[in-house]
Design a protein around this motif. Sequence first.
Motif, short mmCIF file in Angstrom:
data_model
loop_
_atom_site.label_atom_id
_atom_site.label_comp_id
_atom_site.label_asym_id
_atom_site.label_seq_id
_atom_site.Cartn_x
_atom_site.Cartn_y
_atom_site.Cartn_z
N PRO A 1 -8.31 -4.29 -7.36
CA PRO A 1 -7.55 -5.40 -7.95
C PRO A 1 -6.18 -5.58 -7.31
CG PRO A 1 -7.40 -3.48 -9.36
CD PRO A 1 -8.36 -3.12 -8.26
N LEU A 2 -5.70 -6.80 -7.36
CA LEU A 2 -4.32 -7.10 -6.99
C LEU A 2 -3.52 -7.06 -8.29
CD1 LEU A 2 -5.01 -10.02 -4.50
CD2 LEU A 2 -3.84 -7.88 -3.90
N ASP A 3 -2.97 -5.89 -8.59
CA ASP A 3 -2.25 -5.75 -9.85
C ASP A 3 -0.98 -4.92 -9.66
OD1 ASP A 3 -3.19 -3.16 -9.53
OD2 ASP A 3 -4.71 -3.31 -11.10
N ASP A 4 -0.26 -4.69 -10.77
CA ASP A 4 1.02 -3.97 -10.69
C ASP A 4 0.83 -2.55 -10.19
OD1 ASP A 4 2.31 -6.19 -11.66
OD2 ASP A 4 2.36 -5.52 -13.74
N GLY A 5 -0.26 -1.91 -10.59
CA GLY A 5 -0.50 -0.54 -10.14
C GLY A 5 -0.65 -0.46 -8.63
N PHE A 6 -1.38 -1.42 -8.08
CA PHE A 6 -1.56 -1.47 -6.63
C PHE A 6 -0.23 -1.70 -5.93
CE2 PHE A 6 -2.33 -4.45 -2.98
CZ PHE A 6 -2.81 -3.51 -2.09
N ALA A 7 0.58 -2.64 -6.44
CA ALA A 7 1.87 -2.95 -5.83
C ALA A 7 2.78 -1.72 -5.83
CB ALA A 7 2.53 -4.11 -6.57
#
Length: 202
Positions: free
Chosen positions: A172-178
């Motif tokens: 996913p493109l999410d806050d955790g990835f960022a």
Amino acid sequence: MVGRSEESRQAILKSTLKLLGVGARGGTTIQKLSIEAIAKRAGVSKSTIYRWWDNKAAVVIDAFVTEYLTHTPVRDDVPFEQALREHVAAVVHQYAGVDGRLVAQLIAEAQYDPATLQEFHNRFWGGRRSAVEALIRRGVEEGVVRSDVEPGMIANLVYGPVYLRLLLGGGPLDDGFATELVELALDGIGVRSSALREPARR
């Protein structure tokens, strides 16, 4: 007259975004979008559109940039690390939505249409890359980013995984990835990582 012209221009950009599904459900693809459809929705003639843009790709990119840049600023009023974290988080957040779908389509279109590729570089990619490289140079000046690596290479390291995930998936493109992405990048580009490296043994 100038005000009316700018009003028409803004109507064209907003109509393009609406047709592509920004701010609404559904929407057409860039490939299926037509100048005729944009003109009809904006209430202008095709010649009015061609007064400002040479082709459909240029209209779409300008509309996208207008929408995208307001949500993904590169701040210059905070320290480098904070500016980097906020910008990467904002980019990931935007690409998780319709903006991501649009930029993925633009990149796909650019693979077989040189005009779209040129427009993408001129109107979006070049400016964004310059802004990010300026941010990285600021990190070097603040003494927190290695000075032995070219800023463009660091930009590729930080932002490349975002585009990889956008185009090919894998998570996913999410806050955790960022957050994880920035932490990993800072481990590699920080001055501390350079100082800790052992000299090569012979």
